[in-house]
Design an enzyme around this catalytic site. Structure first.
Site, PDB file in Angstrom:
ATOM      1  N   LYS A  41       0.816  -1.199   0.000  1.00 43.59           N
ATOM      2  CA  LYS A  41       0.000   0.000   0.000  1.00 43.59           C
ATOM      3  C   LYS A  41       0.853   1.254   0.000  1.00 43.59           C
ATOM      4  CE  LYS A  41      -3.631  -2.019   2.982  1.00 43.59           C
ATOM      5  NZ  LYS A  41      -2.925  -3.173   3.592  1.00 43.59           N
ATOM      6  N   GLY A  42       2.104   1.115   0.481  1.00 43.78           N
ATOM      7  CA  GLY A  42       2.922   2.287   0.796  1.00 43.78           C
ATOM      8  C   GLY A  42       3.156   3.296  -0.309  1.00 43.78           C
ATOM      9  N   GLU A  94       7.744   2.072  -5.939  1.00 45.44           N
ATOM     10  CA  GLU A  94       7.807   1.518  -4.576  1.00 45.44           C
ATOM     11  C   GLU A  94       7.924   2.647  -3.567  1.00 45.44           C
ATOM     12  OE1 GLU A  94       7.675  -0.736  -2.418  1.00 45.44           O
ATOM     13  OE2 GLU A  94       8.480  -2.675  -3.054  1.00 45.44           O
ATOM     14  N   ASP A  95       7.488   2.377  -2.344  1.00 42.34           N
ATOM     15  CA  ASP A  95       7.686   3.366  -1.279  1.00 42.34           C
ATOM     16  C   ASP A  95       9.127   3.352  -0.776  1.00 42.34           C
ATOM     17  OD1 ASP A  95       7.389   0.827  -0.135  1.00 42.34           O
ATOM     18  OD2 ASP A  95       6.054   1.495   1.472  1.00 42.34           O
ATOM     19  N   ASP A  98      14.517  -1.754   0.810  1.00 40.43           N
ATOM     20  CA  ASP A  98      15.211  -2.098   2.044  1.00 40.43           C
ATOM     21  C   ASP A  98      16.210  -3.212   1.722  1.00 40.43           C
ATOM     22  OD1 ASP A  98      15.212  -3.684   4.760  1.00 40.43           O
ATOM     23  OD2 ASP A  98      14.350  -1.757   5.272  1.00 40.43           O
ATOM     24  N   ASP A 154       3.944   3.464   6.774  1.00 38.74           N
ATOM     25  CA  ASP A 154       3.209   3.249   8.016  1.00 38.74           C
ATOM     26  C   ASP A 154       4.045   2.574   9.097  1.00 38.74           C
ATOM     27  OD1 ASP A 154       3.283   0.704   6.552  1.00 38.74           O
ATOM     28  OD2 ASP A 154       2.002  -0.012   8.176  1.00 38.74           O
TER      29      ASP A 154
END
Ligand code: XMP
Ligand code: MG
Length: 169
Positions: A41-42, A94-95, A98, A154
């Site tokens: 969702k990010g 993408e948010d 990582d 989030d």
């Protein structure tokens, strides 16, 4: 768990960086149509702002990656609606990048669907945590190795609505 008082990136800094990315993506895709694929969702806040700074024709789709609870292996990609990948110039949004495991998996799955090209745009990047060899084409900001929230990101489902970036401590 608390929100840090410090602001990592302000609303204005984010807006300026998103404009720059939009210009760069536009220049790289002159004369083409771009299929923008957001990873839920990010990415939804970033994607909404980004596409309005892109000046070539754009189609938008979303997908969600579900992770198996029993293991760390990524199991399934669910497209939010039918979205044509074959023959398109894809921009995956993408948010945050990582370890890179999510994106590497997604890239591999999308390649089997026959796009003309795949580029990756991530709003944030944590290069120190990378476990697989993946190089995004566009990066909003590199960030330190902390849990970042706001602007779509989030912590346990909260803080996505913050217009700036901060972290939890
Ligand atoms: P990879 O596979 O690159 O995973 O390890 C990337 C995904 O991990 C989540 N992630 C974060 N989410 N703040 C967040 O809100 C963070 O600081 C953070 N670091 C990693 C995120 O879902 C991303 O898509
Ligand atoms: Mg995510």
């Amino acid at each position: 768990m608390n929100l840090a008082k410090e602001i990592l990136k302000s609303e204005d800094e984010i807006a300026e960086r998103v404009r720059q990315l939009g210009r760069q993506i536009t220049a790289d895709h002159e004369g083409r149509e771009l299929s923008v694929l957001g990873v839920l969702k990010g990415s939804f806040v970033f994607l909404a702002d980004l596409i309005r700074q892109i000046r070539v024709p754009v189609r938008v789709g979303f997908l969600e990656i579900t992770q198996s609870r029993k293991s760390e292996f990524l199991t399934e990609i669910i497209f939010s609606s039918s979205f044509q990948v074959e023959g398109t110039h894809l921009l995956v949004v993408e948010d945050i990048l990582d370890t890179g495991i999510t994106l590497a998996y997604l890239h591999q799955q999308l390649e089997t669907r026959g796009p003309k090209s795949i580029r990756v745009c991530t709003f944030l990047d944590k290069p120190d945590k990378r476990k697989v060899d993946i190089h995004p084409d566009y990066v909003g900001f590199p960030v330190p190795n902390r849990h970042v929230v706001g602007y779509g990101l989030d912590y346990e489902g909260r803080f996505r609505n913050l217009p700036y970036l901060t972290y939890v401590e």
